[in-house]
Design an enzyme around this catalytic site. Structure first.
Site, PDB file in Angstrom:
ATOM      1  N   PRO A  18       0.817  -1.218   0.000  1.00 13.54           N
ATOM      2  CG  PRO A  18      -0.849  -1.589   1.591  1.00 13.54           C
ATOM      3  CD  PRO A  18       0.467  -2.128   1.100  1.00 13.54           C
ATOM      4  CD  GLU A  19       4.188   2.534  -3.678  1.00 12.91           C
ATOM      5  OE1 GLU A  19       4.274   3.639  -4.248  1.00 12.91           O
ATOM      6  OE2 GLU A  19       4.784   1.518  -4.081  1.00 12.91           O
ATOM      7  CE  LYS A  74       4.583   4.586   1.283  1.00 11.36           C
ATOM      8  NZ  LYS A  74       5.708   3.625   1.348  1.00 11.36           N
ATOM      9  NE  ARG A 126       5.105  -9.941   4.166  1.00  7.23           N
ATOM     10  CZ  ARG A 126       6.103  -9.668   3.333  1.00  7.23           C
ATOM     11  NH1 ARG A 126       5.852  -9.111   2.158  1.00  7.23           N
ATOM     12  NH2 ARG A 126       7.343  -9.942   3.661  1.00  7.23           N
ATOM     13  NE  ARG A 167      16.075  17.344   0.665  1.00  3.20           N
ATOM     14  CZ  ARG A 167      16.004  16.970   1.937  1.00  3.20           C
ATOM     15  NH1 ARG A 167      16.782  15.986   2.374  1.00  3.20           N
ATOM     16  NH2 ARG A 167      15.170  17.549   2.772  1.00  3.20           N
ATOM     17  NE  ARG A 266      11.354  -2.114  -1.741  1.00  2.00           N
ATOM     18  CZ  ARG A 266      10.116  -1.643  -1.536  1.00  2.00           C
ATOM     19  NH1 ARG A 266       9.930  -0.566  -0.787  1.00  2.00           N
ATOM     20  NH2 ARG A 266       9.079  -2.255  -2.063  1.00  2.00           N
TER      21      ARG A 266
END
Length: 276
Positions: A18-19, A74, A126, A167, A266
């Site tokens: 879920p995003e 989220k 989970r 950054r 990822r």
């Protein structure tokens, strides 16, 4: 009120972690099924999902009505009296509304029972999500140092430019850092960079103004389109990278080869031809 036995995602489990788009659907689902319903009981079936003691959870919402619901990144917040229910969906969290106990989902961890006979289950196979209580969502957002929500009207191009200015690191790692921008995850970051024609390992401080604008536009466009697709129960169109997340597949945009790497820990997919 929708018929019983309806799941927020419209599937047995979410097709991806879920995003923001998924949590936006959960927010709408909660509003449709739980707003202005009086809570008569809370059943905690697995205390491992709680960020608060069972007694405190029950004390906060039993006897109350949920009067408002909001999302930040989220995170989902539902106001009930002086407290807010706080839900984070981890990797497999979902919501499921039903009436008959025989319909209770297998991995229900918390069940909220309403005066009208309906029940709302927080379902999480989970156990990486959380069910919690907070007195103030904004204070929680600040405490966790969450960045701005990319669909907030205040999230504009000048703000995004200030976020990326000065950054270092890769652009994908920046977009996935919740303290920088709240709500983006692996799937939609890859889709954004694919749309903006930018390699996920591009250095942030090497982005041109035009590229920063393309990323900003991509973020907003990808998230809004994903919400629209999912709200209609549809799937992503074939022109999206998500439909071609396999190394060696052909890019539907330019015919290049889809490549695979790891960024920010990822699995990452990109087109080797038009993402430079």
């Amino acid at each position: 009120m929708s018929a019983s036995g309806t799941r927020a995602t419209g599937a047995s489990y979410t097709s991806s972690v879920p995003e923001l788009p998924e949590v936006e659907l959960y927010c709408r689902y909660f509003a449709s099924h739980a707003l202005h319903q009086r809570v008569v009981a809370v059943r905690v079936l697995d205390e491992r999902i709680l960020g608060v003691r069972t007694a405190a959870l029950k004390r906060a919402i039993v006897g109350q009505e949920f009067t408002q619901v909001r999302r930040h990144g989220k995170h989902l917040f539902a106001g009930a009296g002086a407290s807010w229910l706080h839900l984070h969906f981890g990797m497999s969290g979902d919501l499921f509304y039903y009436r008959d106990d025989a319909e209770r989902p297998r991995f229900a961890r918390v069940v909220i029972e309403f005066e009208n006979g309906g029940r709302l289950a927080y379902d999480d196979m989970r156990l990486f999500g959380v069910v919690d209580i907070t007195p103030d969502p904004d204070a929680l957002i600040a405490e966790h140092h969450l960045g701005p929500d990319p669909l907030d009207p205040a999230f504009r191009l000048p703000l995004f430019r200030r976020i990326v200015h000065g950054r270092r690191g890769t652009v994908k790692s920046l977009l996935m850092t919740q303290e920088v921008i709240a709500g983006m995850g692996n799937l939609y970051v890859d889709e954004t960079l694919y749309r903006a024609s930018i390699h996920p390992r591009r250095a942030i401080d090497a982005l041109s103004d035009a590229e920063a604008k393309a990323i900003f536009t991509g973020i907003r466009g990808v998230l809004k389109e994903a919400i629209a697709f999912k709200s209609r129960g549809g799937t992503y169109p074939g022109r999206w990278l998500v439909q071609h997340r396999e190394e060696g597949d052909r890019c539907p945009r330019c015919g290049g080869t889809i490549q695979r790497t790891v960024v920010f820990g990822r699995t990452t997919y990109f087109c080797g031809k038009h993402q430079r």
